[in-house]
Design a protein around this motif. Structure first.
Motif, PDB file in Angstrom:
ATOM      1  N   PHE A   1       0.842  -1.197   0.000  1.00  9.32           N
ATOM      2  CA  PHE A   1       0.000   0.000   0.000  1.00  9.32           C
ATOM      3  C   PHE A   1       0.881   1.252   0.000  1.00  9.32           C
ATOM      4  CE2 PHE A   1      -2.361   3.471   1.804  1.00  9.32           C
ATOM      5  CZ  PHE A   1      -3.545   3.423   1.090  1.00  9.32           C
ATOM      6  N   MET A   2       1.907   1.267   0.848  1.00  6.58           N
ATOM      7  CA  MET A   2       2.821   2.414   0.877  1.00  6.58           C
ATOM      8  C   MET A   2       3.540   2.578  -0.459  1.00  6.58           C
ATOM      9  SD  MET A   2       4.359   2.213   4.753  1.00  6.58           S
ATOM     10  CE  MET A   2       5.597   3.481   4.513  1.00  6.58           C
ATOM     11  N   GLN A   3       3.921   1.471  -1.074  1.00  4.94           N
ATOM     12  CA  GLN A   3       4.555   1.557  -2.391  1.00  4.94           C
ATOM     13  C   GLN A   3       3.612   2.211  -3.393  1.00  4.94           C
ATOM     14  OE1 GLN A   3       7.587   1.285  -2.832  1.00  4.94           O
ATOM     15  NE2 GLN A   3       8.466  -0.676  -2.288  1.00  4.94           N
ATOM     16  N   MET A   4       2.333   1.831  -3.337  1.00  2.00           N
ATOM     17  CA  MET A   4       1.362   2.403  -4.271  1.00  2.00           C
ATOM     18  C   MET A   4       1.187   3.896  -4.011  1.00  2.00           C
ATOM     19  SD  MET A   4      -0.522   2.033  -6.913  1.00  2.00           S
ATOM     20  CE  MET A   4      -0.626   0.265  -7.179  1.00  2.00           C
ATOM     21  N   VAL A   5       1.175   4.299  -2.751  1.00  3.62           N
ATOM     22  CA  VAL A   5       1.077   5.735  -2.428  1.00  3.62           C
ATOM     23  C   VAL A   5       2.248   6.481  -3.064  1.00  3.62           C
ATOM     24  CG1 VAL A   5       1.258   7.417  -0.534  1.00  3.62           C
ATOM     25  CG2 VAL A   5      -0.281   5.443  -0.323  1.00  3.62           C
ATOM     26  N   ARG A   6       3.451   5.966  -2.876  1.00  2.00           N
ATOM     27  CA  ARG A   6       4.638   6.611  -3.452  1.00  2.00           C
ATOM     28  C   ARG A   6       4.602   6.579  -4.975  1.00  2.00           C
ATOM     29  NH1 ARG A   6       9.725   4.520   0.156  1.00  2.00           N
ATOM     30  NH2 ARG A   6       9.605   2.831  -1.349  1.00  2.00           N
ATOM     31  N   TRP A   7       4.219   5.439  -5.541  1.00  3.55           N
ATOM     32  CA  TRP A   7       4.184   5.255  -6.986  1.00  3.55           C
ATOM     33  C   TRP A   7       3.187   6.207  -7.642  1.00  3.55           C
ATOM     34  CZ3 TRP A   7       0.901   2.264 -10.516  1.00  3.55           C
ATOM     35  CH2 TRP A   7       1.536   1.860 -11.681  1.00  3.55           C
ATOM     36  N   LEU A   8       2.002   6.324  -7.050  1.00  5.77           N
ATOM     37  CA  LEU A   8       0.998   7.242  -7.587  1.00  5.77           C
ATOM     38  C   LEU A   8       1.443   8.693  -7.406  1.00  5.77           C
ATOM     39  CD1 LEU A   8      -2.319   5.552  -6.435  1.00  5.77           C
ATOM     40  CD2 LEU A   8      -1.458   5.748  -8.787  1.00  5.77           C
ATOM     41  N   GLY A   9       2.144   8.964  -6.322  1.00  4.86           N
ATOM     42  CA  GLY A   9       2.640  10.319  -6.099  1.00  4.86           C
ATOM     43  C   GLY A   9       3.599  10.764  -7.184  1.00  4.86           C
ATOM     44  N   ALA A  10       4.359   9.834  -7.716  1.00  5.43           N
ATOM     45  CA  ALA A  10       5.319  10.160  -8.777  1.00  5.43           C
ATOM     46  C   ALA A  10       4.610  10.462 -10.097  1.00  5.43           C
ATOM     47  CB  ALA A  10       6.309   9.014  -8.957  1.00  5.43           C
ATOM     48  N   ASP A  11       3.450   9.843 -10.328  1.00  6.02           N
ATOM     49  CA  ASP A  11       2.697  10.060 -11.571  1.00  6.02           C
ATOM     50  C   ASP A  11       1.246   9.654 -11.347  1.00  6.02           C
ATOM     51  OD1 ASP A  11       1.661  10.300 -14.098  1.00  6.02           O
ATOM     52  OD2 ASP A  11       3.016   8.862 -15.034  1.00  6.02           O
ATOM     53  N   PRO A  12       0.442  10.542 -10.771  1.00  6.48           N
ATOM     54  CA  PRO A  12      -0.939  10.179 -10.428  1.00  6.48           C
ATOM     55  C   PRO A  12      -1.833   9.902 -11.637  1.00  6.48           C
ATOM     56  CG  PRO A  12      -0.523  12.503  -9.972  1.00  6.48           C
ATOM     57  CD  PRO A  12       0.780  11.900 -10.357  1.00  6.48           C
ATOM     58  N   LEU A  13      -1.429  10.331 -12.819  1.00  3.80           N
ATOM     59  CA  LEU A  13      -2.269  10.160 -14.009  1.00  3.80           C
ATOM     60  C   LEU A  13      -1.807   9.029 -14.925  1.00  3.80           C
ATOM     61  CD1 LEU A  13      -2.820  13.936 -14.833  1.00  3.80           C
ATOM     62  CD2 LEU A  13      -4.288  12.397 -13.523  1.00  3.80           C
ATOM     63  N   ARG A  14      -0.892   8.211 -14.450  1.00  6.93           N
ATOM     64  CA  ARG A  14      -0.368   7.142 -15.313  1.00  6.93           C
ATOM     65  C   ARG A  14      -1.482   6.196 -15.744  1.00  6.93           C
ATOM     66  NH1 ARG A  14       4.355   4.845 -13.080  1.00  6.93           N
ATOM     67  NH2 ARG A  14       4.383   6.257 -11.354  1.00  6.93           N
TER      68      ARG A  14
END
Length: 192
Positions: free
Chosen positions: A149-162
């Motif tokens: 879940f934390m990885q997804m938070v960070r991952w989406l933070g880098a590119d929320p519109l991917r």
């Protein structure tokens, strides 16, 4: 300010067999990690939020007790992509081949069975949880959750519109493997 914290060591992390994703408890080492985390925490949070999963709740409780706060639950639980019924009574080592097959296929809409989540659903749940966390008001919110879940938070933070497709799913898995999140590790959500 929102600070995400991964739960302390659980029975699954220690290689023990488990019955269901939500009922996995902390080990004795995990209980000690959660207590040490709370002792070291410097200031009173405005809120404490936890995944409804037992290991996250057990990690949150010492900090909540220290500051006499209630623990609020939110949908910040781990990504359960393998069917829980299929995995009941198994260890992480015994599930390794299923995990490998799941990520090798990289189908964001594949559901392994009842109570399993698709990758796309996990992405959307994380977005909703982030909106909920941001809506909790001012002050320091500490959210006890899980590694992926934390990885997804960070991952989406880098590119929320991917775009969520097989390529994106493989990219997420690569980040998750290359930059593991350790027990009681923290991640502060950058301000908007």
């Amino acid at each position: 300010m929102i600070i995400f914290v991964r739960h302390a060591q659980s029975a699954a992390n220690a290689g023990q067999s488990t019955e269901s994703p939500d009922s996995i408890a902390l080990t004795e080492a995990g209980i000690q990690q959660a207590a040490a985390f709370a002792r070291a925490w410097p200031s009173r949070p405005s809120r404490i939020v936890s995944s409804p999963y037992l290991r996250a709740m057990q990690t949150a409780q010492p900090l909540a007790s220290k500051f006499n706060l209630m623990v609020m639950t939110a949908p910040v639980q781990e990504f359960t992509y393998l069917c829980p019924a299929k995995c009941a009574g198994t260890t992480a080592a015994e599930r390794r081949s299923w995990v490998g097959e799941y990520w090798k296929a990289s189908d964001p809409d594949f559901r392994d069975g009842p109570e399993a989540e698709t990758f796309r659903e996990f992405v959307e749940r994380t977005k909703v949880a982030l909106q909920l966390a941001r809506g909790l008001g001012s002050g320091m919110v500490v959210v006890f959750c899980h590694g992926q879940f934390m990885q997804m938070v960070r991952w989406l933070g880098a590119d929320p519109l991917r775009v969520i497709d097989p390529c994106a799913m493989r990219a997420f898995r690569s980040v998750d493997l290359e930059h593991p999140i350790h027990h009681c590790e923290q991640y502060q959500l950058p301000a908007d």
